[in-house]
Design a protein around this motif. Sequence first.
Motif, mmCIF file in Angstrom:
data_model
loop_
_atom_site.group_PDB
_atom_site.id
_atom_site.type_symbol
_atom_site.label_atom_id
_atom_site.label_comp_id
_atom_site.label_asym_id
_atom_site.label_seq_id
_atom_site.Cartn_x
_atom_site.Cartn_y
_atom_site.Cartn_z
ATOM 1 N N MET A 35 108.981 89.045 41.485
ATOM 2 C CA MET A 35 107.908 89.909 42.518
ATOM 3 C C MET A 35 108.421 91.380 42.274
ATOM 4 O O MET A 35 107.011 92.401 42.202
ATOM 5 N N ASP A 36 109.512 91.212 42.588
ATOM 6 C CA ASP A 36 110.083 93.002 42.837
ATOM 7 C C ASP A 36 109.607 93.860 41.020
ATOM 8 O O ASP A 36 109.422 95.219 40.689
ATOM 9 N N GLU A 37 110.107 93.021 40.476
ATOM 10 C CA GLU A 37 109.247 93.620 38.863
ATOM 11 C C GLU A 37 108.156 93.714 38.523
ATOM 12 O O GLU A 37 107.399 94.588 38.419
ATOM 13 N N TRP A 38 107.243 92.895 39.369
ATOM 14 C CA TRP A 38 105.102 92.588 38.996
ATOM 15 C C TRP A 38 105.131 94.098 39.794
ATOM 16 O O TRP A 38 104.303 94.416 39.220
ATOM 17 N N THR A 39 106.063 94.064 41.195
ATOM 18 C CA THR A 39 105.063 94.768 42.076
ATOM 19 C C THR A 39 105.989 96.617 41.074
ATOM 20 O O THR A 39 104.630 97.087 41.250
ATOM 21 N N LYS A 40 106.213 96.430 40.603
ATOM 22 C CA LYS A 40 106.327 98.207 40.282
ATOM 23 C C LYS A 40 105.841 98.207 38.932
ATOM 24 O O LYS A 40 105.306 99.600 39.073
ATOM 25 N N HIS A 41 104.819 97.757 38.459
ATOM 26 C CA HIS A 41 104.510 97.408 37.544
ATOM 27 C C HIS A 41 102.291 97.927 37.880
ATOM 28 O O HIS A 41 102.009 98.290 37.543
ATOM 29 N N ILE A 42 102.021 97.064 39.166
ATOM 30 C CA ILE A 42 100.568 97.309 39.800
ATOM 31 C C ILE A 42 101.296 98.642 40.587
ATOM 32 O O ILE A 42 99.626 99.403 41.720
ATOM 33 N N ASP A 43 102.185 99.222 41.629
ATOM 34 C CA ASP A 43 102.223 100.182 41.938
ATOM 35 C C ASP A 43 103.155 101.527 41.826
ATOM 36 O O ASP A 43 104.519 100.957 42.271
ATOM 37 N N ARG A 56 106.557 101.897 43.536
ATOM 38 C CA ARG A 56 107.093 101.769 43.578
ATOM 39 C C ARG A 56 108.451 101.822 42.159
ATOM 40 O O ARG A 56 109.526 101.010 42.213
ATOM 41 N N ARG A 57 107.709 102.546 41.471
ATOM 42 C CA ARG A 57 108.807 102.742 40.164
ATOM 43 C C ARG A 57 110.043 104.083 40.509
ATOM 44 O O ARG A 57 109.152 104.620 41.444
#
Length: 54
Positions: free
Chosen positions: A41-49, A52-53
């Motif tokens: 989930m952490d990796e996924w949210t980095k791509h959409i938000d 968070r990158r």
Amino acid sequence: MAVTEHTYYTTVRDKDYQSLLEFFEPLVPTQTGGIHPVTTMDEWTKHIDPKRRG
């Protein structure tokens, strides 16, 4: 496991998707199923938000 469907879910970790497919290839003639890449989930949210990158 979905008891009524006799469906099993297995999580396998590998850095190389192609080698993972090759590992399971001998089962193809005798089994049905699918291989689906997933991420945390952490990796996924980095791509959409973008906030968070980092």
